[in-house]
Write an enzyme that holds these catalytic residues in place. Structure first.
Site, short mmCIF file in Angstrom:
data_model
loop_
_atom_site.label_atom_id
_atom_site.label_comp_id
_atom_site.label_asym_id
_atom_site.label_seq_id
_atom_site.Cartn_x
_atom_site.Cartn_y
_atom_site.Cartn_z
N HIS A 188 -10.15 -5.61 -3.22
CA HIS A 188 -8.81 -5.78 -2.65
C HIS A 188 -8.93 -6.14 -1.19
O HIS A 188 -9.84 -5.70 -0.49
CB HIS A 188 -7.96 -4.52 -2.82
N HIS A 244 -11.03 -7.85 -13.14
CA HIS A 244 -11.72 -6.78 -12.44
C HIS A 244 -13.01 -7.28 -11.79
O HIS A 244 -13.94 -7.72 -12.46
CB HIS A 244 -12.05 -5.62 -13.40
N HIS A 299 -6.85 -5.91 2.26
CA HIS A 299 -5.71 -5.32 2.98
C HIS A 299 -5.17 -6.39 3.92
O HIS A 299 -5.93 -6.98 4.70
CB HIS A 299 -6.17 -4.14 3.84
N ASP A 356 0.85 -1.19 0.00
CA ASP A 356 0.00 0.00 0.00
C ASP A 356 0.89 1.24 0.00
O ASP A 356 1.88 1.32 0.73
CB ASP A 356 -0.92 -0.01 1.23
N HIS A 396 -11.99 -1.73 -7.09
CA HIS A 396 -11.49 -3.04 -7.58
C HIS A 396 -11.23 -3.84 -6.31
O HIS A 396 -10.45 -3.39 -5.45
CB HIS A 396 -10.22 -2.83 -8.41
P1 5GP Z 1 -9.67 1.27 0.17
O1 5GP Z 1 -9.77 2.59 0.84
O2 5GP Z 1 -10.35 1.31 -1.18
O3 5GP Z 1 -10.08 0.09 1.00
O4 5GP Z 1 -8.12 1.02 -0.07
C1 5GP Z 1 -7.42 1.54 -1.16
C2 5GP Z 1 -5.98 1.53 -0.76
O5 5GP Z 1 -5.21 1.75 -1.93
C3 5GP Z 1 -5.59 2.63 0.23
O6 5GP Z 1 -5.07 2.05 1.42
C4 5GP Z 1 -4.55 3.46 -0.52
O7 5GP Z 1 -3.49 3.88 0.30
C5 5GP Z 1 -4.09 2.50 -1.59
N1 5GP Z 1 -3.66 3.15 -2.81
C6 5GP Z 1 -4.31 4.15 -3.48
N2 5GP Z 1 -3.65 4.47 -4.59
C7 5GP Z 1 -2.55 3.66 -4.63
C8 5GP Z 1 -1.46 3.53 -5.56
O8 5GP Z 1 -1.37 4.22 -6.58
N3 5GP Z 1 -0.51 2.61 -5.28
C9 5GP Z 1 -0.58 1.81 -4.16
N4 5GP Z 1 0.40 0.93 -3.97
N5 5GP Z 1 -1.60 1.90 -3.27
C10 5GP Z 1 -2.56 2.82 -3.50
ZN ZN Z 2 -9.93 -3.04 -11.92
#
Ligand code: 5GP
Ligand code: ZN
Length: 112
Positions: A98, A45, A100, A29, A96
């Protein structure tokens, strides 16, 4: 389709890869919330857990099966947390699917 994680999987946007197989891609991340913070995504996707169905459950199962391998490779012998945010109330920022993987320290007991 304009999807950040599809672009990362394709290599159009750079990422720090930690694991890859036929179905899953995992990378660090960009804004880590714990000493170890890895994102594990299906290579195809899928928008979120809300879009998981019998049709894509095999893919999702393969992605889940990658998690203990990644955790072991990251040395998370004491445990870790797996989180998948869904939609607006779940604060999902990238549409998309994911997972963590958070670890490397004792995490907060607070869930939300
Ligand atoms: P969400 O908030 O959708 O559960 O998690 C998205 C995660 O993607 C966040 O923790 C954010 O820091 C990470 N993220 C967003 N943009 C990028 C990127 O360009 N590269 C990487 N490695 N992580 C990203
Ligand atoms: Zn995607």
């Amino acid at each position: 389709m304009d999807c950040l994680f599809c672009a990362i999987i394709k290599g159009d946007i750079p990422s720090t890869k930690v694991y890859e197989d036929e179905y899953a891609y995992a990378f660090r991340d960009i804004n880590p919330a714990a000493p170890t913070h890895v994102l594990v995504v299906p290579k195809t996707h899928i928008a979120s857990i809300d879009a998981v169905s019998e049709e894509n459950a095999d893919t999702v199962a393969h992605v889940l099966a990658a998690i203990p391998k990644i955790a072991a490779a990251e040395g998370l012998v004491n445990g870790y947390r797996v989180v998948s945010n869904v939609g607006e109330d779940g604060c999902q920022s990238v549409k998309h699917l994911h997972f963590h993987i958070l670890g490397g320290t004792k995490l907060s007991e607070k869930m939300a």
